[in-house]
Design a protein around this motif. Sequence first.
Motif, short mmCIF file in Angstrom:
data_model
loop_
_atom_site.label_atom_id
_atom_site.label_comp_id
_atom_site.label_asym_id
_atom_site.label_seq_id
_atom_site.Cartn_x
_atom_site.Cartn_y
_atom_site.Cartn_z
N GLY A 157 0.75 -1.25 0.00
CA GLY A 157 0.00 0.00 0.00
C GLY A 157 0.78 1.30 0.00
N TRP A 158 2.10 1.27 -0.23
CA TRP A 158 2.84 2.53 -0.24
C TRP A 158 2.95 3.10 -1.65
CZ3 TRP A 158 3.41 5.35 3.87
CH2 TRP A 158 3.42 4.73 5.12
N TYR A 159 2.68 4.40 -1.72
CA TYR A 159 2.72 5.11 -3.00
C TYR A 159 3.54 6.39 -2.82
CZ TYR A 159 -0.98 2.00 -4.59
OH TYR A 159 -1.69 0.88 -4.96
N ALA A 160 3.93 6.99 -3.97
CA ALA A 160 4.68 8.25 -3.93
C ALA A 160 3.97 9.27 -4.82
CB ALA A 160 6.10 8.03 -4.45
N ARG A 161 4.11 10.56 -4.41
CA ARG A 161 3.60 11.64 -5.25
C ARG A 161 4.78 12.30 -5.98
NH1 ARG A 161 0.18 12.44 -0.64
NH2 ARG A 161 -1.93 11.87 -1.27
N THR A 162 4.49 12.87 -7.14
CA THR A 162 5.55 13.55 -7.89
C THR A 162 5.52 15.05 -7.60
OG1 THR A 162 4.00 13.49 -9.74
CG2 THR A 162 5.79 11.90 -9.78
N THR A 163 5.58 15.37 -6.29
CA THR A 163 5.49 16.78 -5.91
C THR A 163 6.83 17.33 -5.43
OG1 THR A 163 4.57 15.91 -3.86
CG2 THR A 163 3.06 17.02 -5.37
N ASP A 164 7.83 16.49 -5.23
CA ASP A 164 9.12 16.94 -4.71
C ASP A 164 10.15 16.82 -5.84
OD1 ASP A 164 11.23 17.67 -3.18
OD2 ASP A 164 11.29 15.85 -1.97
N LEU A 165 10.12 17.82 -6.75
CA LEU A 165 10.95 17.73 -7.95
C LEU A 165 12.20 18.60 -7.80
CD1 LEU A 165 8.19 18.11 -10.70
CD2 LEU A 165 9.00 16.02 -9.58
N PHE A 166 13.25 18.25 -8.49
CA PHE A 166 14.39 19.14 -8.61
C PHE A 166 14.90 19.09 -10.04
CE2 PHE A 166 17.99 16.18 -8.72
CZ PHE A 166 17.38 15.00 -8.30
N ASN A 167 15.59 20.17 -10.44
CA ASN A 167 16.06 20.25 -11.82
C ASN A 167 17.57 20.14 -11.86
OD1 ASN A 167 17.10 22.21 -14.19
ND2 ASN A 167 15.22 21.17 -14.76
N MET A 168 18.07 19.29 -12.75
CA MET A 168 19.52 19.16 -12.93
C MET A 168 19.79 19.18 -14.43
SD MET A 168 22.14 16.36 -11.38
CE MET A 168 21.16 14.96 -11.84
N PRO A 169 20.30 20.30 -14.96
CA PRO A 169 20.53 20.35 -16.40
C PRO A 169 21.41 19.19 -16.86
CG PRO A 169 20.83 22.52 -15.43
CD PRO A 169 20.67 21.55 -14.29
N ARG A 170 21.11 18.69 -18.03
CA ARG A 170 21.82 17.53 -18.58
C ARG A 170 23.31 17.85 -18.74
NH1 ARG A 170 19.79 13.25 -22.04
NH2 ARG A 170 21.60 11.94 -22.44
N ALA A 171 24.16 16.98 -18.25
CA ALA A 171 25.61 17.19 -18.38
C ALA A 171 25.99 17.11 -19.86
CB ALA A 171 26.34 16.12 -17.58
N THR A 172 26.91 17.96 -20.24
CA THR A 172 27.31 18.01 -21.67
C THR A 172 28.58 17.23 -21.94
OG1 THR A 172 28.56 20.01 -21.29
CG2 THR A 172 26.25 20.27 -21.99
N GLY A 173 29.36 16.98 -20.90
CA GLY A 173 30.62 16.25 -21.08
C GLY A 173 31.78 17.14 -21.46
N SER A 174 31.54 18.46 -21.62
CA SER A 174 32.65 19.35 -21.99
C SER A 174 33.01 20.28 -20.83
CB SER A 174 32.28 20.19 -23.21
OG SER A 174 31.10 20.91 -22.93
#
Length: 203
Positions: A186-203
């Motif tokens: 019965g355990w579920y998660a909500r998608t309310t705790d978001l964070f943003n991490m720009p995609r690494a470019t490798g350069s």
Amino acid sequence: MEIDYATLTPHERYKLLVAAVTPRPIALVSTADLEGRYNVAPFSFFNAISDDPPAVAIGVNSSRPGHVKDTARNIRSSGEFVVNLVDDSIAAGMNQCGVDYPPDVDEFDLAGFTPLPGVKVAAPRVAQAPIALECRRLVNVELGIGRNVVIGEVVYMHVRDELFDPEKLYIHAERAGLIGRMHGAGWYARTTDLFNMPRATGS
Ligand SMILES: Cc1cc2nc3c(=O)[nH]c(=O)nc-3n(C[C@H](O)[C@H](O)[C@H](O)COP(=O)(O)O)c2cc1C
């Protein structure tokens, strides 16, 4: 802790696997049988797995020997299904649909869901779902006895208007409020705790 899967019972393997791979998105899968009777059931062995073809996979497991779930039977006979994504507002109804009812029970009725006809498939969709994916079966992979992975191509998508920006062809996923399945009973998660991490470019 080291755990050798060979030492575990099937139930123990399941229990640890679903506690380790979290959260899992939930596909509320709606189907129709060849007589046009509707069925809805949730599956959290689910994900998007390819973009070309655009494909999703659902793991349908027998709950007892010889038993074929209505979802598996309907997809086998019709080749079509709809994945309805689940938010808080339909979580309780989704849970109702997870009960192993006989084939003649219409879970739409039980859960208070409104069926809407598919555009490209004969399977219905759940009107209350924020997003729905109409799918055609590409392949069914039998992993074990009563353990099937259905891979379907997404042929049509419904997105609730307020979640969609047509100019940018953009879904405001953060507004959809989708839930995921966690561990245990019965355990579920909500998608309310978001964070943003720009995609690494490798350069
Ligand atoms: C949140 C949730 C996730 C579930 N995930 C799965 C799953 O991935 N695979 C599966 O076989 N059953 C899963 N179940 C159980 C099925 O929903 C249940 O067996 C259902 O009765 C099948 O219905 P059907 O016979 O109408 O297809 C899940 C149930 C819930 C509540």
